[in-house]
Design an enzyme around this catalytic site. Sequence first.
Site, mmCIF file in Angstrom:
data_model
loop_
_atom_site.group_PDB
_atom_site.id
_atom_site.type_symbol
_atom_site.label_atom_id
_atom_site.label_comp_id
_atom_site.label_asym_id
_atom_site.label_seq_id
_atom_site.Cartn_x
_atom_site.Cartn_y
_atom_site.Cartn_z
ATOM 1 N N ARG A 159 0.827 -1.206 0.000
ATOM 2 C CA ARG A 159 0.000 0.000 0.000
ATOM 3 C C ARG A 159 0.858 1.250 0.000
ATOM 4 O O ARG A 159 1.847 1.334 0.727
ATOM 5 C CB ARG A 159 -0.938 0.006 1.218
ATOM 6 C CG ARG A 159 -1.871 -1.190 1.192
ATOM 7 C CD ARG A 159 -2.871 -1.180 2.317
ATOM 8 N NE ARG A 159 -3.676 -2.400 2.244
ATOM 9 C CZ ARG A 159 -4.655 -2.712 3.085
ATOM 10 N NH1 ARG A 159 -4.957 -1.886 4.069
ATOM 11 N NH2 ARG A 159 -5.321 -3.826 2.945
ATOM 12 N N ARG A 161 1.946 0.628 10.289
ATOM 13 C CA ARG A 161 1.604 1.122 8.952
ATOM 14 C C ARG A 161 2.809 1.012 8.026
ATOM 15 O O ARG A 161 3.657 1.884 8.001
ATOM 16 C CB ARG A 161 1.120 2.572 9.049
ATOM 17 C CG ARG A 161 0.365 3.087 7.841
ATOM 18 C CD ARG A 161 -0.189 4.479 8.081
ATOM 19 N NE ARG A 161 -1.158 4.512 9.154
ATOM 20 C CZ ARG A 161 -2.456 4.232 8.997
ATOM 21 N NH1 ARG A 161 -2.926 3.914 7.821
ATOM 22 N NH2 ARG A 161 -3.272 4.266 10.030
ATOM 23 N N GLU A 166 -6.884 -1.358 14.938
ATOM 24 C CA GLU A 166 -7.473 -2.289 13.968
ATOM 25 C C GLU A 166 -6.477 -3.390 13.588
ATOM 26 O O GLU A 166 -5.325 -3.133 13.253
ATOM 27 C CB GLU A 166 -7.874 -1.509 12.711
ATOM 28 C CG GLU A 166 -8.425 -2.405 11.613
ATOM 29 C CD GLU A 166 -8.592 -1.662 10.285
ATOM 30 O OE1 GLU A 166 -8.670 -0.424 10.295
ATOM 31 O OE2 GLU A 166 -8.629 -2.337 9.242
ATOM 32 N N SER A 219 -10.524 -6.428 9.427
ATOM 33 C CA SER A 219 -11.695 -5.725 8.939
ATOM 34 C C SER A 219 -12.525 -6.759 8.198
ATOM 35 O O SER A 219 -12.034 -7.387 7.256
ATOM 36 C CB SER A 219 -11.245 -4.607 8.000
ATOM 37 O OG SER A 219 -12.304 -3.725 7.740
ATOM 38 N N ARG A 259 0.715 -6.440 12.481
ATOM 39 C CA ARG A 259 0.060 -5.874 13.678
ATOM 40 C C ARG A 259 -0.083 -6.930 14.773
ATOM 41 O O ARG A 259 -0.067 -6.596 15.967
ATOM 42 C CB ARG A 259 -1.305 -5.278 13.301
ATOM 43 C CG ARG A 259 -1.129 -4.024 12.435
ATOM 44 C CD ARG A 259 -2.419 -3.304 12.160
ATOM 45 N NE ARG A 259 -2.152 -2.123 11.331
ATOM 46 C CZ ARG A 259 -3.064 -1.219 10.976
ATOM 47 N NH1 ARG A 259 -4.325 -1.359 11.384
ATOM 48 N NH2 ARG A 259 -2.723 -0.188 10.234
#
Length: 428
Positions: A267, A282, A354, A357, A396
């Site tokens: 990303r 991130r 998070e 999802s 994460r």
Amino acid sequence: MLDIRFIRENHSLVKEALRSRNCAIDILDLIQMEDNRKELQQAIDELRNKRNIISEEIGMMRKLQLKSDHSIEMAKDKTAEVKEVSDSLKSLEEKLKSAEEAIASVTMIIPNIPHATVPVGKDETSNVEIRKWGEPRQFDFQPLNHWDIAKSLDIIDFDRAAKISGARFAIMKGYGARLERALMNFMLDHNGGRGYKEIFPPILVNRQSMTGTGQLPKFAEELFRIADPEFYLVPTAEVPVTNIHAGEILKEEELPIYYTAYTPCFRREAGSYGKDTRGLIRQHQFNKVELVKFVKPEHSYDELETLTADAEDILRQLGLPYRVMLLCTGDIGFSAAKTYDIEVWLPGQTRYREISSCSNFEDFQARRAKIRFKRGDKKGTEFVHTLTGSGLAIGRTVAAIIENFQQKDGSIVIPEVLRAYMGIELIK
RNA sequence: GGAGAGGUGGCCGAGCGGUCGAAGGCAGCCGCCUGCUAAGCGGUUGUGGGGGUAAUACUCCACCCAGGGUUCGAAUCCCUGCCUCUCCGCCA
């Protein structure tokens, strides 16, 4: 993508839904474009019909009565006549094409309609906590961030990763690398045991696949692209795995289909400058195990619950405290009708973050990617419903394990379920 | 990278300028026949869109990998792209 007929017949509902999602597309304008397109289509169909009939007559004459001068004359007249028809067809077809393109450029960037159970709200502050599992641990010392612990244990190296790639990359080393691999295997094994077939898909995909799941055309700035030949690096396994059945008509008895896949994810993180600049939260490249379902429409909301429960169970097995949030209309993703975020407790940040999802896209992706099924003896086809959830984001999870299971002496206790994969009980 | 061959319905496979949505076979479905099974006989079976109907029926348009082009007319001819296969080279 929404059905243009649905938009036409429910334009006030659609309008309201888009407003709740902070989307300012003019629906009435779109409907007018569609009316115009339809008129063109009908005119074209009529002309084509005329052309087909006359052309057929010419063929007949040629074949049966070539010797008669009279029929040759007639054929010539007919040819002239149909040529005119063909010419006017050509210009109408050009108009139709640009009308279709104009409509597609709008419909492709209209987000999905939120489900009735999705709370209305402007941003993430309106998300609703559904449930909580596990108690955040009480520390008798000041818990550290995962990057500080990882650095002193020499299991993650951000500085050298910056040297060889840049910001937002990490080198996993020794037991750090081993933990990454252990989690991949544990998660795939876990999901496999719950009925998900393991997939290892391509990580470079074409434009069509990215369009099918909704990343393109609207979110190009989030993707890494290879120019020549044109390929995109997947931002999630959802893209290649959902597109496995693109363009297919599945048999009713094949459904539901459950897949789980590990892929690296890429990303750009454009627009997130300054956010989570340190640590694993991130990254431009991260590992993730994904869950994907193809189901019949009437089951998709039950399937969303079990999908979420499957992802949650991984955190339970690992002993990581989490909560489940129902995203509101303003925070939900472009393609989703309903989304639960699972957030894991991070003691170093004293907050939930998070880690998964889980979304029901209903027929939004299926319509784009043309994933259909045929119901028993009923005529026609229906779009399947697609769902995906992270099960889980591995980077994460690594961060959560490091922070939640850190000891006063700087070591990390390995969760029970990972010990067979790790070969040790403690990283020190 | 070089040289060839090819992509047609659920599958196999014909068609190579007109009546082809597409022969034939297999598979599927529905009948008939038959102690049972097998065989046999007849019929039927794609997708999307439009018109029409209470719903059928009926009807029109499009689809023979994708996108362009030639032609009165294209599955059939031409161009481009994608994919598959064979041979040579190279390579993890």
